[in-house]
Design a protein around this motif. Structure first.
Motif: not given
Length: 612
Positions: A55-56, A59, A78, A90-91, A94, A97
């Motif tokens: 996920f990092e 992003t 995702i 965690r989603t 994201l 972000q």
């Protein structure tokens, strides 16, 4: 390639793109496009081990101006990891972000577009799990409406559509903010923005749950449904029909100055007002037509069947009440007739089962029997009956007795257009019910013969009273005869022979002081002959062929001197009918063109007596 290797390569591609050493878009897409299928067999624990790192990287990839295809692949990854791991938090992080990227000033335009696109895609897939951050996302997207970039405005509206589509009825609390933003954007003149608004309103229309929301959606759609651009108009019309269908099904009542209950009567009156209002344009009328079709398409079949008579009569009334005053020109009236025909076909007939089709036939039959409808309504009703009977087949046998008398009356209608369409409909009906073919043909022959006898002895002021029915029944005969080769049952040979005799009787001694009688009788005669030429070589034996030659002699042997313009018109029209029939004969029976003919008996007697 295992998951760990794939993620290492993807992280490397993202790092290289961040350092701007090379363009790695193709490499990133190649690593992600089939990732959801690649991890399908992995366990939840295996995915959780790589979840955070992936996920990092995703992003960071969004901030590197990904293409739309890469953005869709990122969204799929995702969604897949969220479903497989169950880690919704965690989603949500994201998504927040992505929102921060929209609110900041560091990201480029394309990166912000990618962030909006990704937000809409993720919400459309797993929106029910992301409701906690939906309000913030909507606020950020609405702010993008003020952007000077068309692409950002369009993408923001599309992302809102994704949020609404994913959350469905659970996002009702967001409707005021969304609709307020869209209403402010209605003044945007860019076609792409208006198309995006129409698509977003279409999703909102499917989940409308209050009268205030419905009124606001309809007011915006009314403005869009008249736009010249087809993409805007069709999307808005579809959304309007869907919103009205939802309001009708859910029994949503509208409030305000124009309060209505949105029952079937009120809904059809509202759509009709859009169709016939004085300021409507051709585009607006087409949009209202699409809204009609969309409304019927989104209703349950049982609802349409229950209100069949009301639906059919309201649609026909669009051209049934003072068409000369409602439409400013003939072109507008013809367009309106085409629109009504489209609603009857695509909106009603195609959404019915067998019982519904039978009900529609009964309603249309009542229209034909009534004397209160103009010729445009009668033609529209006739044009629907043929396909309905073909769809029903023998299932329409019990309805024939109700149809026979109205059709026979319309063959004698004062309008030539109605008579022609009635004849065409009659041919279609006997194609569906072939056991009625011979009986119907016999009836038309008898009616035509009777009208011919009345025409021969009537007063000059009564000519029109009998000439129209003569032509109508003759067209009916021609249509029925033309259908004989396609019929599996056929008709008795005596009827086709009698039809040829009838045509000869019409053509012989057709001269009259009334020019319309001359033209009408010859037109009727040659219309029947044109249909008989399709019977094949077995019908055109020596005697029948001799009769055809006799008719030609009767038509072409008359003097061609025309003292007046009226005589010239009659001369040309009569011979054009004959030439058209002869052309059809030559096309249908090329072998008979070389057949030696026996001279008719009366002609040989005259030649022997020296009288000619």
């Amino acid at each position: 390639m295992d998951l760990q290797t794939r993620l290492i390569l993807f992280d490397k591609a993202v790092s290289e793109a961040k350092l701007k050493t090379q363009d790695t878009s193709s490499q990133k897409y190649a690593l992600l496009w089939d990732l959801p299928e690649a991890v399908a067999a992995l366990s939840k624990e295996d995915l959780k081990a790589h979840h955070e790192k992936l996920f990092e990287s995703l992003t960071l990839a969004v901030g590197q101006e990904p293409s739309p295809a890469l953005s869709r692949s990122i969204a799929e990854c995702i969604v897949t990891f969220t479903h497989k791991t169950g880690d919704v938090q965690r989603t949500i992080v994201l998504v927040r972000q992505l929102g921060a990227m929209l609110g900041g000033s560091e990201a480029s335009v394309l990166s912000k577009v990618a962030a909006m696109q990704l937000t809409g895609l993720v919400f459309s897939k797993i929106g029910a799990n992301l409701s906690s951050c939906s309000q913030d996302c909507v606020a950020l997207l609405v702010k993008q409406f003020k952007s000077g970039t068309v692409l950002k405005r369009v993408t923001a509206v599309d992302a809102l559509r994704g949020i609404v589509d994913g959350l469905r009825s659970s996002c009702a609390f967001l409707f005021p903010a969304i609709l307020k933003g869209l209403k402010g954007l209605m003044s945007d003149r860019e076609p792409e923005v208006r198309v995006a608004i129409s698509r977003c309103l279409a999703v909102l229309a499917g989940i409308v749950d209050s009268s205030d929301t419905l009124d606001l959606i309809l007011s915006m759609l009314e403005r869009l449904v008249e736009k010249p651009l087809l993409a805007i108009r069709s999307t808005a019309a579809s959304a309007m029909g869907q919103a009205l269908a939802v309001a009708h099904t859910a029994k949503i009542s509208s409030s305000g100055d124009h309060a209505r209950a949105w029952d079937m009567q009120s809904t059809l009156m509202y759509l009709s007002s859009l169709f016939v209002k004085s300021t409507v344009t051709r585009e607006g009328r087409a949009g209202a037509t699409q809204a009609f079709v969309s409304f019927f398409s989104h209703l349950k079949t049982i609802t349409i069947e229950k209100n069949m008579e009301l639906c059919v009569l309201k649609v026909l009334a669009l051209v049934g009440s003072s068409p000369g005053k409602t439409f400013s020109s003939k072109a507008e009236l013809l367009q309106a007739c085409q629109c009504v025909a489209h609603v009857l076909h695509s909106g009603l007939r195609e959404n019915l089962g067998e019982e519904g089709q039978k009900k529609m036939v009964k309603v249309l039959t009542g229209v034909l029997m009534s004397r209160s409808f103009n010729e445009y309504v009668l033609i529209l009703a006739l044009r629907q009956l043929g396909p309905l009977f073909l769809d029903l087949g023998q299932g329409a046998a019990l309805l024939w007795s109700q149809m026979e008398t109205p059709l026979s009356n319309l063959l004698s209608h004062t309008s030539s257009s109605v008579r022609i369409v009635a004849a065409i409909t009659l041919r279609i009906l006997v194609g569906a019910l072939q056991d009625r073919h011979a009986t119907t043909l016999r009836s038309c022959l008898n009616n035509a013969t009777m009208e011919m006898a009345e025409l021969a002895s009537c007063k000059p002021e009564e000519v029109k009273m009998h000439l129209g029915p003569l032509q109508g029944n003759s067209f009916g005969i021609a249509g029925l005869l033309a259908a004989v080769p396609e019929s599996s049952l056929g008709v008795p040979n005596t009827l086709t022979r009698f039809a040829l005799k009838t045509a000869k009787k019409f053509a012989c001694d057709s001269a009259s002081k009334h020019p319309a009688v001359t033209v009408g009788r010859m037109e009727s005669a040659w219309a029947i002959v044109s249909a008989l030429v399709l019977q094949g070589a077995s019908f055109w034996d020596g005697k029948a062929l001799a009769t055809l030659i006799s008719l030609c002699n009767e038509t072409f042997s008359k003097p061609s001197k025309c003292a007046t313009e009226r005589d010239t018109v009659i001369y040309c029209r009569v011979r054009s009918y004959a030439l058209s029939a002869l052309r059809h004969f030559a096309e249908a029976n090329p072998a008979l063109l070389h057949t030696p003919l026996e001279q008719p008996k009366e002609a040989s007697d005259k030649k022997g007596g020296g009288s000619s």
